[in-house]
Structure formats: C-alpha cells, structure tokens
Design a protein around this motif. Structure first.
Motif, PDB file in Angstrom:
ATOM      1  N   PRO A  47       3.298  14.701 -28.274  1.00  0.00           N
ATOM      2  CA  PRO A  47       3.557  13.262 -28.086  1.00  0.00           C
ATOM      3  C   PRO A  47       3.366  12.857 -26.617  1.00  0.00           C
ATOM      4  CG  PRO A  47       5.408  14.349 -29.173  1.00  0.00           C
ATOM      5  CD  PRO A  47       4.448  15.420 -28.753  1.00  0.00           C
ATOM      6  N   THR A  48       2.906  11.646 -26.411  1.00  0.00           N
ATOM      7  CA  THR A  48       2.758  11.101 -25.068  1.00  0.00           C
ATOM      8  C   THR A  48       3.718   9.931 -24.931  1.00  0.00           C
ATOM      9  OG1 THR A  48       0.420  11.688 -25.081  1.00  0.00           O
ATOM     10  CG2 THR A  48       1.124  10.124 -23.415  1.00  0.00           C
ATOM     11  N   ARG A  49       4.517   9.935 -23.851  1.00  0.00           N
ATOM     12  CA  ARG A  49       5.463   8.846 -23.612  1.00  0.00           C
ATOM     13  C   ARG A  49       4.939   7.948 -22.498  1.00  0.00           C
ATOM     14  NH1 ARG A  49      10.505  11.863 -21.931  1.00  0.00           N
ATOM     15  NH2 ARG A  49       8.917  13.256 -21.168  1.00  0.00           N
ATOM     16  N   PHE A  50       5.126   6.655 -22.683  1.00  0.00           N
ATOM     17  CA  PHE A  50       4.769   5.664 -21.672  1.00  0.00           C
ATOM     18  C   PHE A  50       6.000   4.828 -21.385  1.00  0.00           C
ATOM     19  CE2 PHE A  50       0.862   6.611 -23.942  1.00  0.00           C
ATOM     20  CZ  PHE A  50      -0.011   6.864 -22.894  1.00  0.00           C
ATOM     21  N   ALA A  51       6.145   4.403 -20.123  1.00  0.00           N
ATOM     22  CA  ALA A  51       7.309   3.598 -19.761  1.00  0.00           C
ATOM     23  C   ALA A  51       6.899   2.472 -18.824  1.00  0.00           C
ATOM     24  CB  ALA A  51       8.365   4.468 -19.081  1.00  0.00           C
ATOM     25  N   SER A  52       7.583   1.350 -18.967  1.00  0.00           N
ATOM     26  CA  SER A  52       7.510   0.282 -17.964  1.00  0.00           C
ATOM     27  C   SER A  52       8.537   0.651 -16.912  1.00  0.00           C
ATOM     28  CB  SER A  52       7.862  -1.074 -18.578  1.00  0.00           C
ATOM     29  OG  SER A  52       6.912  -1.435 -19.545  1.00  0.00           O
ATOM     30  N   VAL A  53       8.077   0.812 -15.673  1.00  0.00           N
ATOM     31  CA  VAL A  53       8.937   1.303 -14.599  1.00  0.00           C
ATOM     32  C   VAL A  53       8.977   0.273 -13.478  1.00  0.00           C
ATOM     33  CG1 VAL A  53       9.300   3.163 -12.930  1.00  0.00           C
ATOM     34  CG2 VAL A  53       8.299   3.682 -15.163  1.00  0.00           C
ATOM     35  N   ARG A  54      10.194  -0.184 -13.128  1.00  0.00           N
ATOM     36  CA  ARG A  54      10.347  -1.075 -11.975  1.00  0.00           C
ATOM     37  C   ARG A  54      10.413  -0.186 -10.740  1.00  0.00           C
ATOM     38  NH1 ARG A  54      10.710  -6.150 -11.153  1.00  0.00           N
ATOM     39  NH2 ARG A  54      11.400  -6.608 -13.266  1.00  0.00           N
ATOM     40  N   CYS A  55       9.392  -0.308  -9.901  1.00  0.00           N
ATOM     41  CA  CYS A  55       9.273   0.547  -8.715  1.00  0.00           C
ATOM     42  C   CYS A  55      10.309   0.199  -7.660  1.00  0.00           C
ATOM     43  CB  CYS A  55       7.897   0.381  -8.093  1.00  0.00           C
ATOM     44  SG  CYS A  55       6.592   0.846  -9.203  1.00  0.00           S
ATOM     45  N   VAL A  61       5.198  -1.102 -13.154  1.00  0.00           N
ATOM     46  CA  VAL A  61       3.973  -0.396 -13.526  1.00  0.00           C
ATOM     47  C   VAL A  61       4.199   0.287 -14.862  1.00  0.00           C
ATOM     48  CG1 VAL A  61       3.236   0.006 -11.144  1.00  0.00           C
ATOM     49  CG2 VAL A  61       4.608   1.731 -12.301  1.00  0.00           C
ATOM     50  N   VAL A  62       3.113   0.596 -15.554  1.00  0.00           N
ATOM     51  CA  VAL A  62       3.186   1.403 -16.763  1.00  0.00           C
ATOM     52  C   VAL A  62       2.780   2.813 -16.371  1.00  0.00           C
ATOM     53  CG1 VAL A  62       2.262   1.778 -19.073  1.00  0.00           C
ATOM     54  CG2 VAL A  62       2.723  -0.548 -18.271  1.00  0.00           C
ATOM     55  N   ALA A  63       3.626   3.777 -16.718  1.00  0.00           N
ATOM     56  CA  ALA A  63       3.389   5.168 -16.338  1.00  0.00           C
ATOM     57  C   ALA A  63       3.457   6.067 -17.556  1.00  0.00           C
ATOM     58  CB  ALA A  63       4.438   5.613 -15.318  1.00  0.00           C
ATOM     59  N   ALA A  64       2.631   7.110 -17.556  1.00  0.00           N
ATOM     60  CA  ALA A  64       2.769   8.182 -18.547  1.00  0.00           C
ATOM     61  C   ALA A  64       3.894   9.067 -18.045  1.00  0.00           C
ATOM     62  CB  ALA A  64       1.470   8.961 -18.659  1.00  0.00           C
ATOM     63  N   VAL A  65       4.891   9.315 -18.881  1.00  0.00           N
ATOM     64  CA  VAL A  65       6.079  10.050 -18.443  1.00  0.00           C
ATOM     65  C   VAL A  65       6.027  11.492 -18.948  1.00  0.00           C
ATOM     66  CG1 VAL A  65       8.593  10.136 -18.476  1.00  0.00           C
ATOM     67  CG2 VAL A  65       7.421   7.933 -18.401  1.00  0.00           C
ATOM     68  N   HIS A  66       6.235  12.428 -18.035  1.00  0.00           N
ATOM     69  CA  HIS A  66       6.253  13.856 -18.343  1.00  0.00           C
ATOM     70  C   HIS A  66       7.644  14.394 -18.030  1.00  0.00           C
ATOM     71  CE1 HIS A  66       1.807  14.010 -18.576  1.00  0.00           C
ATOM     72  NE2 HIS A  66       1.903  13.020 -17.712  1.00  0.00           N
ATOM     73  N   ILE A  76      13.118   7.719 -12.164  1.00  0.00           N
ATOM     74  CA  ILE A  76      12.091   8.749 -12.198  1.00  0.00           C
ATOM     75  C   ILE A  76      11.257   8.715 -10.927  1.00  0.00           C
ATOM     76  CG2 ILE A  76      11.965   8.733 -14.718  1.00  0.00           C
ATOM     77  CD1 ILE A  76       9.332   7.234 -14.511  1.00  0.00           C
ATOM     78  N   GLU A  77      10.689   9.870 -10.603  1.00  0.00           N
ATOM     79  CA  GLU A  77       9.747   9.985  -9.492  1.00  0.00           C
ATOM     80  C   GLU A  77       8.398   9.478  -9.981  1.00  0.00           C
ATOM     81  OE1 GLU A  77       7.556  13.544  -6.984  1.00  0.00           O
ATOM     82  OE2 GLU A  77       9.389  13.995  -8.087  1.00  0.00           O
ATOM     83  N   PRO A  86       7.181  19.432 -15.306  1.00  0.00           N
ATOM     84  CA  PRO A  86       8.236  19.106 -14.339  1.00  0.00           C
ATOM     85  C   PRO A  86       9.636  19.328 -14.907  1.00  0.00           C
ATOM     86  CG  PRO A  86       7.375  17.107 -15.318  1.00  0.00           C
ATOM     87  CD  PRO A  86       6.552  18.253 -15.870  1.00  0.00           C
ATOM     88  N   ASP A  87      10.586  19.632 -14.013  1.00  0.00           N
ATOM     89  CA  ASP A  87      11.988  19.795 -14.408  1.00  0.00           C
ATOM     90  C   ASP A  87      12.682  18.447 -14.571  1.00  0.00           C
ATOM     91  OD1 ASP A  87      11.777  22.553 -14.313  1.00  0.00           O
ATOM     92  OD2 ASP A  87      12.357  22.646 -12.211  1.00  0.00           O
ATOM     93  N   ASN A  88      12.249  17.448 -13.801  1.00  0.00           N
ATOM     94  CA  ASN A  88      12.799  16.095 -13.858  1.00  0.00           C
ATOM     95  C   ASN A  88      11.730  15.167 -14.413  1.00  0.00           C
ATOM     96  OD1 ASN A  88      15.243  16.843 -12.558  1.00  0.00           O
ATOM     97  ND2 ASN A  88      14.155  16.834 -10.612  1.00  0.00           N
ATOM     98  N   PRO A  89      12.129  14.013 -14.985  1.00  0.00           N
ATOM     99  CA  PRO A  89      11.120  13.078 -15.471  1.00  0.00           C
ATOM    100  C   PRO A  89      10.216  12.608 -14.326  1.00  0.00           C
ATOM    101  CG  PRO A  89      13.299  12.433 -16.234  1.00  0.00           C
ATOM    102  CD  PRO A  89      13.479  13.521 -15.222  1.00  0.00           C
ATOM    103  N   ILE A  90       8.919  12.617 -14.583  1.00  0.00           N
ATOM    104  CA  ILE A  90       7.913  12.189 -13.600  1.00  0.00           C
ATOM    105  C   ILE A  90       7.056  11.121 -14.258  1.00  0.00           C
ATOM    106  CG2 ILE A  90       5.902  12.907 -12.251  1.00  0.00           C
ATOM    107  CD1 ILE A  90       8.088  14.452 -11.182  1.00  0.00           C
TER     108      ILE A  90
END
Length: 102
Positions: A47-55, A61-66, A76-77, A86-90
């Motif tokens: 599965p691929t996750r995408f998120a709307s992220v307020r920088c 921005v829309v980011a692919a989240v790993h 998230i970074e 990654p150990d943390n959400p990126i």
C-alpha cells in the motif's frame, strides 16, 4: 518552496508574484517538517499512503508517507530524497523540475 524577499510570505508551488504583496523576488527555502492534516491510502501491494501536510513554513503539500502509521496531527519529517525503511514517519515530496520553477 520560495519566500518573498519583500514580505517573507512562503509560497508553494513556485509563483511569478507573491500572493500577499505581489513582489517578484524570492529566495528558495526548504520545509523540514510538517503536520499531517489528512491522509489516504492507495490499495496496491505494498500500500502507498499519501498525506496533506501543513509544512513548518505554512503551505500545504501532498507527500507520499513512508514508515509507521500516521493519523491527523502526526508531525513528520519532510524530504526530497526517497526514504528507505524509516523508523519515524517520513513525507517524500519530490523536488520540482527546473522548467517548473519559472
């Protein structure tokens, strides 16, 4: 992202004029982290996750989240380099091509 040198407004995507003061001189700035506002998953394998992220600089921005699971409010970074395990959400946000920077 770009920051107006006249009023310090941060804009993304790249623009010819500042949306706040209509200035036309910018400096490039890099958003380092952000907060997930909402997310979705593309049901593929894997599965691929995408998120709307307020920088941290303001724009969304829309980011692919790993990495581990996320929920709205997760910090998230952000990176322009595709992460691997990654150990943390990126959040991966590709760098726009030179011809898109106008």
């Amino acid at each position: 992202m770009q920051r107006c040198t006249r009023c310090a407004t941060v804009a993304f995507p790249f623009r010819l004029l500042c949306p706040h003061c209509h200035g036309h001189e910018f400096e490039n700035v890099m958003a380092r982290q952000g907060t997930v506002e909402e997310w979705t998953a593309q049901h593929t394998e894997p599965p691929t996750r995408f998120a709307s992220v307020r920088c941290d600089l303001g724009p969304i921005v829309v980011a692919a989240v790993h990495g581990p699971p996320i929920t709205p409010g997760t910090t998230i970074e952000l990176t322009s380099i595709p992460p691997t395990a990654p150990d943390n959400p990126i959040g991966y946000v590709p760098t726009p091509h030179a011809q898109e920077k106008r």
